[in-house]
Each structure stands twice: as C-alpha cells, then as structure tokens.
Design a protein around this motif. Structure first.
Motif, short mmCIF file in Angstrom:
data_model
loop_
_atom_site.label_atom_id
_atom_site.label_comp_id
_atom_site.label_asym_id
_atom_site.label_seq_id
_atom_site.Cartn_x
_atom_site.Cartn_y
_atom_site.Cartn_z
N ASN A 182 69.77 -90.53 -16.61
CA ASN A 182 70.70 -90.59 -17.75
C ASN A 182 71.55 -89.34 -17.86
OD1 ASN A 182 70.11 -93.19 -18.83
ND2 ASN A 182 68.15 -92.39 -19.52
N LYS A 183 70.96 -88.19 -17.56
CA LYS A 183 71.70 -86.92 -17.59
C LYS A 183 72.86 -86.95 -16.59
CE LYS A 183 70.98 -81.96 -17.15
NZ LYS A 183 70.01 -80.90 -16.84
N LYS A 184 72.62 -87.56 -15.43
CA LYS A 184 73.67 -87.67 -14.41
C LYS A 184 74.67 -88.78 -14.74
CE LYS A 184 72.57 -84.82 -10.98
NZ LYS A 184 73.50 -83.88 -10.38
N GLY A 185 74.31 -89.64 -15.70
CA GLY A 185 75.19 -90.75 -16.05
C GLY A 185 75.10 -91.91 -15.07
N TYR A 186 73.99 -92.01 -14.35
CA TYR A 186 73.81 -93.06 -13.35
C TYR A 186 73.14 -94.29 -13.98
CZ TYR A 186 74.38 -89.37 -9.78
OH TYR A 186 74.85 -88.34 -9.00
N TYR A 201 62.84 -102.05 -8.99
CA TYR A 201 61.86 -101.04 -8.61
C TYR A 201 62.12 -99.73 -9.37
CZ TYR A 201 58.57 -98.47 -5.62
OH TYR A 201 57.52 -97.72 -5.15
N ILE A 202 63.39 -99.41 -9.61
CA ILE A 202 63.75 -98.23 -10.40
C ILE A 202 63.13 -98.36 -11.79
CG2 ILE A 202 65.62 -96.88 -11.42
CD1 ILE A 202 65.59 -96.70 -8.38
N SER A 203 63.27 -99.53 -12.38
CA SER A 203 62.70 -99.77 -13.70
C SER A 203 61.19 -99.59 -13.70
CB SER A 203 63.07 -101.18 -14.17
OG SER A 203 62.47 -101.46 -15.42
N ARG A 204 60.52 -100.14 -12.71
CA ARG A 204 59.07 -100.00 -12.61
C ARG A 204 58.66 -98.54 -12.48
NH1 ARG A 204 57.41 -103.21 -7.79
NH2 ARG A 204 55.44 -102.14 -8.14
N ILE A 205 59.39 -97.79 -11.67
CA ILE A 205 59.09 -96.37 -11.47
C ILE A 205 59.25 -95.62 -12.79
CG2 ILE A 205 59.86 -94.24 -10.35
CD1 ILE A 205 60.57 -96.04 -7.90
N GLU A 206 60.35 -95.88 -13.50
CA GLU A 206 60.61 -95.18 -14.75
C GLU A 206 59.60 -95.57 -15.83
OE1 GLU A 206 64.71 -95.51 -15.89
OE2 GLU A 206 65.38 -94.35 -14.15
N LYS A 207 58.92 -96.68 -15.66
CA LYS A 207 57.89 -97.10 -16.62
C LYS A 207 56.50 -96.61 -16.22
CE LYS A 207 60.37 -101.10 -18.28
NZ LYS A 207 60.48 -102.56 -18.28
N VAL A 241 56.22 -88.60 -14.98
CA VAL A 241 57.17 -88.58 -13.87
C VAL A 241 58.25 -89.64 -14.11
CG1 VAL A 241 57.47 -89.01 -11.39
CG2 VAL A 241 55.59 -87.58 -12.19
N GLY A 242 57.84 -90.82 -14.53
CA GLY A 242 58.81 -91.87 -14.84
C GLY A 242 59.79 -91.46 -15.92
N GLU A 243 59.28 -90.81 -16.97
CA GLU A 243 60.15 -90.33 -18.05
C GLU A 243 61.12 -89.27 -17.54
OE1 GLU A 243 57.49 -89.04 -21.14
OE2 GLU A 243 57.15 -91.10 -21.83
N ARG A 244 60.64 -88.39 -16.67
CA ARG A 244 61.53 -87.37 -16.10
C ARG A 244 62.64 -88.01 -15.27
NH1 ARG A 244 56.56 -84.17 -15.64
NH2 ARG A 244 56.88 -82.48 -17.11
N LEU A 245 62.26 -88.99 -14.47
CA LEU A 245 63.26 -89.66 -13.64
C LEU A 245 64.30 -90.37 -14.50
CD1 LEU A 245 60.95 -91.02 -10.81
CD2 LEU A 245 62.64 -89.18 -10.63
N ALA A 246 63.86 -91.02 -15.56
CA ALA A 246 64.80 -91.69 -16.47
C ALA A 246 65.71 -90.66 -17.14
CB ALA A 246 64.04 -92.50 -17.51
N TYR A 247 65.13 -89.55 -17.57
CA TYR A 247 65.91 -88.48 -18.20
C TYR A 247 66.98 -87.96 -17.23
CZ TYR A 247 67.12 -83.81 -19.82
OH TYR A 247 67.83 -82.70 -20.19
N LEU A 256 68.77 -86.79 -4.89
CA LEU A 256 69.85 -87.45 -5.62
C LEU A 256 70.15 -86.74 -6.94
CD1 LEU A 256 71.80 -89.90 -5.83
CD2 LEU A 256 69.95 -91.10 -7.01
N TYR A 257 69.09 -86.33 -7.64
CA TYR A 257 69.25 -85.67 -8.93
C TYR A 257 69.40 -84.16 -8.82
CZ TYR A 257 67.70 -90.19 -10.80
OH TYR A 257 67.59 -91.52 -11.11
#
Length: 93
Positions: A19-23, A38-44, A10-16, A59-60
C-alpha cells in the motif's frame, strides 16, 4: 497484550509495504509472476518460500530481514524469532 504469530505479522508488513508503494495485488502478482489470489493469502498470514519473500523484499526495496523483524512504520509489535531462523536468512542472502 496478545502477540500475533509471525506469519500474520509478515503478511501485515507485506500489505503495508504494498500500500505504501501504491501497488495493487494484481500489479505485485504480475511483477512476481504469481497468482493475485496468492498475494491475498500471503497478506492474510500464509508464509511463502524464502525465495518469494526475497522477491517481495526486492520489489518493495527492503531487506529480507525487514520483513521478519520490527521496523519503523511497519509494525510496532516486536517479533521474537529463534536465532537459527535469522542465521538461515543470512545464509540465504
């Protein structure tokens, strides 16, 4: 092949998707009114509440279920989650 835990996927999907949105993490944090760290923690791999996951999905511009199952371009790794979890997510919609 070693399958990854759902929290990592899930973290990898959120990071993907971010990045796809350019955010940047900061932009996402501001949009969701949460701390950028917290965003970083979630993406990890730290799984947030369903409410926050739903905010990410909005958002995405994806469905909440897209964050929890295999999706085109998001992850080639199939996730197996118990039926009750998907039933819970559908109820939360």
């Amino acid at each position: 092949m070693i399958e990854k835990d759902i929290d990592v996927l899930v973290g990898e999907r959120l990071a993907y998707l971010r990045n796809k949105k350019g955010y940047t993490m900061r932009k996402v944090a501001e949009a969701l009114s949460i701390d950028p760290s917290y965003i970083s923690r979630i993406e990890k791999g730290h799984i947030p509440s369903i409410k926050i996951l739903q905010s990410f999905a909005e958002l995405y511009e994806v469905k909440l279920s897209d964050l929890l199952e295999s999706g085109d371009g998001v992850s080639s790794i199939k996730i197996e989650v118990e039926y009750e979890w998907f039933e819970f997510v559908e109820t939360m919609k």
